[in-house]
Design a protein around this motif. Sequence first.
Motif, mmCIF file in Angstrom:
data_model
loop_
_atom_site.group_PDB
_atom_site.id
_atom_site.type_symbol
_atom_site.label_atom_id
_atom_site.label_comp_id
_atom_site.label_asym_id
_atom_site.label_seq_id
_atom_site.Cartn_x
_atom_site.Cartn_y
_atom_site.Cartn_z
ATOM 1 N N MET A 96 0.825 -1.203 0.000
ATOM 2 C CA MET A 96 0.000 0.000 0.000
ATOM 3 C C MET A 96 0.858 1.251 0.000
ATOM 4 O O MET A 96 1.688 1.450 0.905
ATOM 5 C CB MET A 96 -0.891 0.023 1.241
ATOM 6 N N PRO A 97 0.654 2.147 -0.987
ATOM 7 C CA PRO A 97 1.307 3.458 -0.910
ATOM 8 C C PRO A 97 0.839 4.185 0.347
ATOM 9 O O PRO A 97 -0.337 4.125 0.708
ATOM 10 C CB PRO A 97 0.813 4.169 -2.179
ATOM 11 N N GLN A 98 1.763 4.884 0.999
ATOM 12 C CA GLN A 98 1.424 5.520 2.266
ATOM 13 C C GLN A 98 0.288 6.531 2.112
ATOM 14 O O GLN A 98 -0.583 6.650 2.990
ATOM 15 C CB GLN A 98 2.653 6.195 2.874
ATOM 16 N N GLU A 99 0.288 7.272 1.001
ATOM 17 C CA GLU A 99 -0.752 8.281 0.813
ATOM 18 C C GLU A 99 -2.137 7.645 0.741
ATOM 19 O O GLU A 99 -3.116 8.190 1.265
ATOM 20 C CB GLU A 99 -0.471 9.102 -0.456
ATOM 21 N N GLU A 100 -2.235 6.480 0.086
ATOM 22 C CA GLU A 100 -3.535 5.807 0.011
ATOM 23 C C GLU A 100 -3.920 5.226 1.357
ATOM 24 O O GLU A 100 -5.109 5.212 1.734
ATOM 25 C CB GLU A 100 -3.492 4.708 -1.058
ATOM 26 N N LEU A 101 -2.919 4.752 2.105
ATOM 27 C CA LEU A 101 -3.193 4.227 3.441
ATOM 28 C C LEU A 101 -3.748 5.332 4.346
ATOM 29 O O LEU A 101 -4.653 5.086 5.159
ATOM 30 C CB LEU A 101 -1.901 3.656 4.035
ATOM 31 N N LYS A 102 -3.236 6.533 4.189
ATOM 32 C CA LYS A 102 -3.750 7.672 4.973
ATOM 33 C C LYS A 102 -5.217 7.941 4.639
ATOM 34 O O LYS A 102 -6.018 8.285 5.511
ATOM 35 C CB LYS A 102 -2.903 8.916 4.716
ATOM 36 N N LYS A 103 -5.570 7.788 3.365
ATOM 37 C CA LYS A 103 -6.967 8.005 2.966
ATOM 38 C C LYS A 103 -7.880 6.941 3.589
ATOM 39 O O LYS A 103 -9.008 7.243 4.012
ATOM 40 C CB LYS A 103 -7.086 7.985 1.443
ATOM 41 N N ILE A 104 -7.399 5.711 3.636
ATOM 42 C CA ILE A 104 -8.198 4.647 4.265
ATOM 43 C C ILE A 104 -8.333 4.913 5.762
ATOM 44 O O ILE A 104 -9.399 4.710 6.355
ATOM 45 C CB ILE A 104 -7.558 3.270 3.989
ATOM 46 N N ALA A 105 -7.254 5.383 6.377
ATOM 47 C CA ALA A 105 -7.312 5.726 7.802
ATOM 48 C C ALA A 105 -8.341 6.830 8.048
ATOM 49 O O ALA A 105 -9.139 6.763 8.998
ATOM 50 C CB ALA A 105 -5.927 6.159 8.284
ATOM 51 N N ALA A 106 -8.338 7.839 7.189
ATOM 52 C CA ALA A 106 -9.303 8.938 7.338
ATOM 53 C C ALA A 106 -10.732 8.428 7.160
ATOM 54 O O ALA A 106 -11.650 8.842 7.891
ATOM 55 C CB ALA A 106 -8.993 10.031 6.317
ATOM 56 N N LEU A 107 -10.916 7.519 6.199
ATOM 57 C CA LEU A 107 -12.245 6.948 5.972
ATOM 58 C C LEU A 107 -12.707 6.166 7.203
ATOM 59 O O LEU A 107 -13.868 6.281 7.629
ATOM 60 C CB LEU A 107 -12.198 6.032 4.740
ATOM 61 N N ALA A 108 -11.805 5.360 7.774
ATOM 62 C CA ALA A 108 -12.162 4.577 8.961
ATOM 63 C C ALA A 108 -12.562 5.495 10.116
ATOM 64 O O ALA A 108 -13.514 5.206 10.855
ATOM 65 C CB ALA A 108 -10.988 3.689 9.365
ATOM 66 N N GLN A 109 -11.850 6.607 10.258
ATOM 67 C CA GLN A 109 -12.184 7.534 11.338
ATOM 68 C C GLN A 109 -13.504 8.251 11.067
ATOM 69 O O GLN A 109 -14.333 8.406 11.964
ATOM 70 C CB GLN A 109 -11.042 8.535 11.514
ATOM 71 N N ASN A 110 -13.707 8.667 9.835
ATOM 72 C CA ASN A 110 -14.946 9.373 9.499
ATOM 73 C C ASN A 110 -16.175 8.485 9.653
ATOM 74 O O ASN A 110 -17.253 8.950 10.024
ATOM 75 C CB ASN A 110 -14.875 9.911 8.063
ATOM 76 N N LYS A 111 -16.019 7.202 9.346
ATOM 77 C CA LYS A 111 -17.146 6.265 9.423
ATOM 78 C C LYS A 111 -17.160 5.504 10.739
ATOM 79 O O LYS A 111 -17.986 4.602 10.934
ATOM 80 C CB LYS A 111 -17.066 5.261 8.253
ATOM 81 N N ASN A 112 -16.227 5.837 11.627
ATOM 82 C CA ASN A 112 -16.139 5.203 12.951
ATOM 83 C C ASN A 112 -16.020 3.685 12.847
ATOM 84 O O ASN A 112 -16.760 2.924 13.489
ATOM 85 C CB ASN A 112 -17.363 5.569 13.807
ATOM 86 N N LEU A 113 -15.072 3.241 12.036
ATOM 87 C CA LEU A 113 -14.862 1.815 11.816
ATOM 88 C C LEU A 113 -13.570 1.339 12.465
ATOM 89 O O LEU A 113 -12.613 2.098 12.619
ATOM 90 C CB LEU A 113 -14.802 1.501 10.317
#
Length: 393
Positions: free
Chosen positions: A187-204
């Motif tokens: 995983m490219p780090q930048e894409e991993l950051k986007k997934i992290a942000a998504l998990a936080q926004n959706k409370n997952l």
Amino acid sequence: MSQSSRAPFSPPIAKHVLNIPRSGIRDFFEIVQSMQDVISLGIGEPDFSSPEHIRQAAIDGLRAGRTGYTSNLGIPRLRKAISQYLAQYYHVYYDPSSEIIVTAGVSEALDLALRAIIDPGDEIIYHEPCYVSYSPSIRLCHGIPVPVQTHPENCFALKASQLEPHITPRTKAILLNFPTNPTGAAMPQEELKKIAALAQNKNLLVITDEIYSELTYEGQHTSIASLPGMKERTIFLHGFSKAFAMTGFRIGYACAPPAITEAMMKIHQYAIMCAPTASQEAAIEALNGDLTDVQKMKDHYHKRRDYIVSALNEMGLDCHMPRGAFYAFPSIKKTGLDAQTFSLRLLKEEKVAVVPGTAFGSHAHQYIRCSYATGLKQIEKAMQAMKRFVNRL
């Protein structure tokens, strides 16, 4: 009623177990084991023995009489070693007393994680192609597996934009495995950051299986647990089987917030009690001892990766360059065969064993997995035989 007139006894197998398919890898290798002189590119197991100093630590522990049960969470010295190792190489700190549990391999760690968090009907999103156990393990917990397809044009990495449409009110967690078995994707780090942000926004919650992380050949591996705001919503899974060549020791671990670790420990104590004591002794030495052998094995895999990917592309099987693990995942689309037929004919005609891509997801019917966790000379012979096979098609 006489005994002879009774209805035949039908063993009462639970329906959710009956409905789970057998592992595609294991079924294929039942065939392989019935044949002689097969070159196997199928098994995801290092061809190296565990380093001598690690084996010796297990022997020393046995000779010293350390053969009893350990703490359910694992030997405190091992948990401390895991904590220090993760802080140094993964840049995330876990409290050895409350956030780490030692398990019988990373497979048990995954099982504990899923059983600890899933209520019936909860959805777990994961990416395919993937390791064969993810979907069955979710189903065994009465959860609903939600696969998201990854694609060769992205080198089988996952994009946050692919995940979002699959998130529903029943989504409990996202399950990641990078580097990935079977594609070698990282995983490219930048894409991993986007997934992290998504998990936080959706409370997952995020479950991250990083068993191949030391075997990253390009760039620096980043754990999603190390990103800001992620440790408290991540279950980090790891083990010693791949980078340390310790498959037979069956030793792994999970790191998570204290409440989740406590939940996993309750399941672990009633099902397993503790990971094997001799294996825990070996694992302490693996983390505290010399890592030279680990680096040497990685260097061998790196050379084999470069060779096998080049050989596959030269024979006309399009293969992206895997950034980690020890698998190549070429497309066989140009041959006109499906993965099962290609693999069976290659085995019978040239005695080379690969794994059909369908073992890792139904959409991978035009791919095969070739493990390069076998000696380079054997890989060279296998590539020559595969080239002859492809040229005959």
